[in-house]
Design a protein around this motif. Structure first.
Motif: not given
Ligand code: ATP
Ligand code: MG
Lengths: 258, 273
Positions: B35-59
């Motif tokens: 799987i590749a996730v592409v998108g410009s700066n600030g698109a939210g890729k890093s934020t998305l990834f931090l959800h996958f191992n529970g570091i960030l919790r979705p609102r």
């Protein structure tokens, strides 16, 4: 020229850190004996070991040794120069308002002794910091039963010191290249910006680090694998011989300064 | 058993300062897909990834691992993080230890493995990232690319089932980029799941099986690399460009030099000529 560099590259880096710590600490303890010869011999031994055994450039060691010089000199002055009364045999005396102050033979002796003792102890300290990395030191301290919380704090502080230094340097360079320090006014402004952003950045970095540690299963304890070192009987023997000689020297030359 | 290894349903996330980084993301990642996730700066890729191992919790919304909804309890998260590893975008946020060797040993030590096993994994991770010579160096004397490689070794040594790489090739020289691709390939063969984010459309095009395109906290496109990277409208919307290979392919085809088959790499392109 970071001292820390040498701790990782010197020729004694593969010697068991326990041996190095023992050598530094015991020598330091003996260095407390007020005996000029002992002090001089300690400085000599450490210089020889550092330069010839550890491969630290002599220039570096000298420079480090003289780093605290001015600070030390001022400190010694306050001991050497004392108020004197009529009966004292002064080497030198002068009047300040109504009191007379001066240098007596005793104060000179005490000052001189303190001066060399300080150098002797400082060189022991340099020996440790130039040959032993913080990482190794922590391993030994752990064996000695120093509580984990202190060691972990030490670990993180050590790492963050460098992060902070690097960040400060980067901000400074970036400010310089945009003429941030071209006049006194802009210098003050830039420096203010540097300090404030350094601390907010450090805070953020610390937070991010916590997140990153959690991602790797951090549960409040920083467990890492220790390096492997062999204890060398030869080194322990050499350390014991050196320390015994120092002690004998101290006993035979008496405890005073001549 | 779910056929998806990771899944997200209607996830919203907002940073404390009010930035809406994810706005209703739904995605499902099939097992054993690259799987590749592409998108410009600030698109939210890093934020998305931090959800996958529970570091960030979705609102709002839910995240699933192997069909099981992520619960934000200590024990569940510990278990999750054993299975889903993240290599952070900025290695400086990840490295903490005095020496490289210690740094890499931190993860496996937390897995409560026997010491010889920890050692074996560390050695292996160092070897595959080419960082063995840096073993006893302190992490603060490394170059950026070296730090990046150490941060990759950090997570490899934990041998998780899913490894998420946030911008893995940033800062790497061509040789180490090549080596990293080999690591991805090996992980894939071992049955591990590799997910990465990248700005390098050429890499995403030739490596991935499936591509997600993000923009402003939304998934604006998804599909096979062929579908995604030939959709000019989508690329423009997401501020991406077409992979070089496809540009050349289109040009050559227009001139009648090429057959139908879409080339995935330079060799395939040359073969088609
Ligand atoms: N800690 C934070 N606090 C507030 N806002 C943040 C924080 N981290 C990221 N953001 C914001 O969230 C949005 C998404 O950021 P994110 O880092 O996920 O983007 P990205 O796709 O990884 O970008 P890049 O390609 O530059 O790495 C951005 O608008 C960013 O400004
Ligand atoms: Mg990012």
């Amino acid at each position: 020229m970071l001292i820390d560099n040498y701790a990782y590259t010197n020729k004694l880096r593969n010697v068991h850190p326990g041996e190095k710590l023992a050598f530094a600490l015991i020598t330091m303890a003996i260095g407390f004996i007020p005996n000029l010869y002992v002090h001089l011999v300690i400085i000599f031994i450490i210089a020889v070991v550092l330069v010839f055994k550890a491969g630290i450039p002599a220039r570096v060691f000298c420079k480090l040794l003289f780093l605290p010089f001015s600070f030390l000199f001022i400190g010694i002055l306050t001991i050497v120069i004392n108020p004197i009364t009529e009966g004292d045999k002064a080497v030198m005396a002068f009047k300040v308002f109504n009191a007379s102050v001066g240098i007596t033979q005793e104060s000179l002796r005490a000052g001189g002794l303190l001066f060399f003792r300080t150098f002797a102890l400082i060189s022991c300290f340099y020996f440790l910091s130039l040959t032993t990395s913080v990482v190794d030191l922590m391993m030994v301290l752990k064996r000695f039963g120093v509580p984990a919380i202190f060691l972990e704090l030490m670990h993180l502080i050590y790492r963050f010191l460098f992060v902070l230094m690097e960040t400060a340097e980067r901000i400074y360079i970036s400010q310089c290249s945009r003429l941030g320090y071209s006049s006194l006014k802009t210098s003050f402004y830039s420096l203010g910006m540097l300090t404030s952003s350094l601390f907010t950045k450090a805070y953020r970095d610390a937070e991010m680090l916590h997140v990153a540690l959690e991602a790797r299963g951090y549960d409040g304890e920083l467990n890492v694998l220790e390096g492997e070192y062999c204890v060398s009987i030869k080194n322990i023997f050499l350390i014991m011989v050196t320390e015994t000689m120092l002690l004998l020297l101290a006993l035979n030359t008496g405890g005073s300064f001549r | 058993m779910s056929k998806y290894i990771l899944e997200m349903k209607d996830v919203d996330f907002e940073y404390p300062d009010g930035t809406k980084a994810l706005k209703g993301i739904s995605m499902a990642i099939e097992k054993r897909r690259k799987i590749a996730v592409v998108g410009s700066n600030g698109a939210g890729k890093s934020t998305l990834f931090l959800h996958f191992n529970g570091i960030l919790r979705p609102r709002r919304g839910k995240v699933f691992y192997k069909g099981e909804e992520i619960r934000y309890t200590r024990s569940f998260l510990t278990e999750l993080r054993k299975n889903v590893g993240i290599v952070f975008q900025d290695p400086d946020t990840q490295l903490f230890a005095g020496s490289v060797f210690q740094e890499v040993s931190f993860g496996p030590m937390n897995l409560n493995l026997p010491l010889h096993e920890v050692k074996r994994r560390v050695e292996e991770a160092l070897k595959s990232t080419g960082t063995e010579e840096l073993k006893s160096k302190p992490t603060h004397f490394l170059s950026y690319g070296q730090k990046k490689r150490v941060s990759i070794a950090d997570v490899l040594a934990m041998e998780p089932e899913v490894i998420i790489f946030d911008e893995p090739t940033a800062y790497l020289d061509p040789k180490h980029t090549e080596k990293l691709l080999e690591i991805f390939e090996r992980l894939h063969e071992e049955g591990k799941q590799v997910i990465l984010s990248t700005h390098d459309v050429d890499l995403a095009y030739s490596w991935a099986d499936y591509v997600f395109v993000m923009k402003d906290g939304i998934v604006v496109g998804r599909g096979t690399p062929g579908e995604v990277f030939q959709n000019d409208g989508l690329l423009e919307e997401a501020d991406l460009r077409r992979p070089l290979l496809l540009e050349v392919y289109a040009a050559l085809r227009q001139k009648g030099f090429l057959s139908e088959k879409l080339p995935r790499n330079v060799n395939e392109l040359i073969e088609g000529l």
